[in-house]
Structures are given as C-alpha cells and as structure tokens.
Design a protein around this motif. Structure first.
Motif, PDB file in Angstrom:
ATOM      1  N   LEU A 123       0.870  -1.181   0.000  1.00 32.02           N
ATOM      2  CA  LEU A 123       0.000   0.000   0.000  1.00 32.02           C
ATOM      3  C   LEU A 123       0.898   1.219   0.000  1.00 32.02           C
ATOM      4  N   GLY A 124       0.792   2.048  -1.029  1.00 27.52           N
ATOM      5  CA  GLY A 124       1.675   3.201  -1.134  1.00 27.52           C
ATOM      6  C   GLY A 124       0.963   4.419  -1.683  1.00 27.52           C
ATOM      7  N   SER A 125       1.645   5.560  -1.607  1.00 24.25           N
ATOM      8  CA  SER A 125       1.077   6.810  -2.117  1.00 24.25           C
ATOM      9  C   SER A 125       2.186   7.724  -2.603  1.00 24.25           C
ATOM     10  N   GLU A 126       1.846   8.578  -3.548  1.00 21.53           N
ATOM     11  CA  GLU A 126       2.736   9.645  -4.007  1.00 21.53           C
ATOM     12  C   GLU A 126       1.950  10.956  -3.980  1.00 21.53           C
ATOM     13  N   THR A 127       2.514  11.978  -3.326  1.00 23.86           N
ATOM     14  CA  THR A 127       1.837  13.255  -3.135  1.00 23.86           C
ATOM     15  C   THR A 127       2.693  14.357  -3.727  1.00 23.86           C
ATOM     16  N   GLN A 128       2.145  15.103  -4.684  1.00 30.22           N
ATOM     17  CA  GLN A 128       2.898  16.186  -5.314  1.00 30.22           C
ATOM     18  C   GLN A 128       2.894  17.409  -4.402  1.00 30.22           C
ATOM     19  N   LEU A 129       4.087  17.800  -3.940  1.00 29.49           N
ATOM     20  CA  LEU A 129       4.228  18.957  -3.060  1.00 29.49           C
ATOM     21  C   LEU A 129       4.880  20.139  -3.759  1.00 29.49           C
ATOM     22  N   LEU A 130       5.614  19.866  -4.837  1.00 26.62           N
ATOM     23  CA  LEU A 130       6.246  20.896  -5.656  1.00 26.62           C
ATOM     24  C   LEU A 130       5.952  20.582  -7.117  1.00 26.62           C
ATOM     25  N   PRO A 131       6.141  21.537  -8.027  1.00 25.90           N
ATOM     26  CA  PRO A 131       5.867  21.239  -9.432  1.00 25.90           C
ATOM     27  C   PRO A 131       6.586  19.996  -9.939  1.00 25.90           C
ATOM     28  N   ARG A 132       7.802  19.720  -9.416  1.00 28.65           N
ATOM     29  CA  ARG A 132       8.539  18.536  -9.839  1.00 28.65           C
ATOM     30  C   ARG A 132       8.856  17.589  -8.687  1.00 28.65           C
ATOM     31  N   GLY A 133       8.345  17.862  -7.494  1.00 27.81           N
ATOM     32  CA  GLY A 133       8.716  17.070  -6.333  1.00 27.81           C
ATOM     33  C   GLY A 133       7.555  16.328  -5.713  1.00 27.81           C
ATOM     34  N   TYR A 134       7.805  15.074  -5.287  1.00 24.40           N
ATOM     35  CA  TYR A 134       6.758  14.210  -4.748  1.00 24.40           C
ATOM     36  C   TYR A 134       7.231  13.540  -3.460  1.00 24.40           C
ATOM     37  N   LEU A 135       6.367  13.531  -2.471  1.00 18.81           N
ATOM     38  CA  LEU A 135       6.579  12.739  -1.264  1.00 18.81           C
ATOM     39  C   LEU A 135       5.995  11.357  -1.506  1.00 18.81           C
TER      40      LEU A 135
END
Length: 234
Positions: free
Chosen positions: A164-176
């Motif tokens: 179970l995973g997730s990717e969250t866009q925090l910057l135009p090119r950056g993801y947590l």
C-alpha cells in the motif's frame, strides 16, 4: 517485490545508463509497491538505485521497455557488497500489462509476474501480483495497492504478498512517497522518501529511508536514478 552503498558502477552498467540517458515513466522508483502504469509505447526506461543496509549494500539496475503498447518487459539484477567484496546477488525477469489505464481522478488495474533468482543460494522465487492505482486531485495524490503471490524457492512455501503506497505532489517537480508492504507472515516494512524530476519526464532522482516495523537495526537508506526515453523502438 523486494530488492535493493556507495558502489562503483560495473562497466556494463555504466554503459547501459549512458545509453539510456540519450534515450520517460510513472510510481516506479523509489517505491516497492508497484503502480498500475507501464512506460509509454515504444519507449524504455532504466531504474537504478543503491541501497545501504546495516553491514552491506546493494546496487540495482532494471531496464524495461514497452514493445507492443501494453506489455512492459523488464530484465535486471543486483550486486551485493559486504566486507569489501562485491558479488552478483539477484536477477529479475518480469512482464506487466494493464486492463485499465490510469487517467486524472480515475483508476487503473493490471497484472504483473516474473521470477527473482538468487544467485548466492541457487534458488528462485516466481511471483505474480495485481497492481491497482487511484488518482485524486488531478494526479496530485495517487494511491497504489498490490496483492499477489510468491513461491519461496528456499522453503517451497507459497506466500501472500501485499503493498500500500502513495505519491503526493508537493512541488511542481517534487513528490513525497510513502508505503508499507510485506507478506502474510512476519512484520511489514515501511518506507518514506522524496522523488524529484531533474528533467521533466526524462531524468528523475530519489532518496528514501525505511525499515521493518519495530526493528531499527533493519533500517536502510537508498538513492536512485531513473532515466526515460522518447519513442525509439520500431
């Protein structure tokens, strides 16, 4: 699917990465939980990463190509480095296809399977799993789930695998990125990291820290590089 110092790149790998640089991708590195995406039709990618464990390190490289439009084939492997010595540790062959593709605020599902061979023990683990992805807020948050099967070549036992995973866009090119994954026995693993596009849709770098739940001595750190190609296959 598990895999993972500051290591020197073997000559063949260095050449492979150099070629791939001239040659894009989607939740990939640094997540172990796979996404329900494949690289674009007639393109390739190379995912590579170094993972530092307690007392050892691993260097992985997994090139993959989508030769038909909906069939991604991957072939790669890992070098283990411990006590100053490097050994060829694992090799992997995998195929992945999709039944439904992912669009903004939509969902996707696919099927993947392959074999992970452990050269140090002479055993191999065949596996298969169903990746599913769910997009929210126009792809600014994407969740991924995996449910699968693995046959442990060392014990001959069948295992249920999950992620179970997730990717969250925090910057135009950056993801947590964050995830937990494991099998039907034993404690799960957790991992947290950051992914950044150096060149949008072509060159991506990442870093993570993770461990097995409740076991600080199992902690690892990884650094990865992902290279994606334009259309070039016939």
């Amino acid at each position: 699917m598990t895999a993972f110092p500051p290591l020197r790149l073997p000559g063949a790998l260095a050449l492979l990465l150099a070629v791939a640089f001239s040659l894009p991708a989607q939740a990939a590195r640094p997540m172990i939980t796979d996404d329900a995406r494949v690289v674009d039709a007639k393109t390739c990618q190379v995912e590579s990463w170094a993972k530092k464990n307690t007392g050892s390190g691993e260097l992985w490289a997994i090139p993959s190509c989508n030769i038909t439009g909906n069939l991604e084939l991957a072939l790669g492997g890992a070098q283990l480095r411990a006590g100053g010595e490097g050994q060829w540790q694992d090799s992997l062959v995998q195929a992945k296809t999709l039944f439904k593709t992912l669009s903004p605020n939509g969902w996707a599902v696919g099927l993947a399977g392959g074999v992970l061979r452990h050269h140090l023990t002479g055993t191999q683990d065949p596996y298969a799993y169903v990746p599913a992805s769910f997009s929210f807020q126009d792809d600014r948050f994407v969740a991924h789930t995996n449910l699968g099967w693995l046959r442990d070549g060392a014990t001959g036992k069948n295992r249920l695998t999950w992620g179970l995973g997730s990717e969250t866009q925090l910057l135009p090119r950056g993801y947590l990125v964050a995830e937990t994954f494991g099998q039907d026995q034993g404690k799960p693993y957790v991992q947290l990291g950051w992914r950044y596009w150096v060149v949008q849709d072509r060159v991506q770098i990442d870093t993570t820290v993770g461990q097995r739940a409740g076991q600080s001595d199992s902690r690892w750190v990884s650094i990865g590089l992902r290279l994606l190609s334009p259309v070039w296959l016939p």
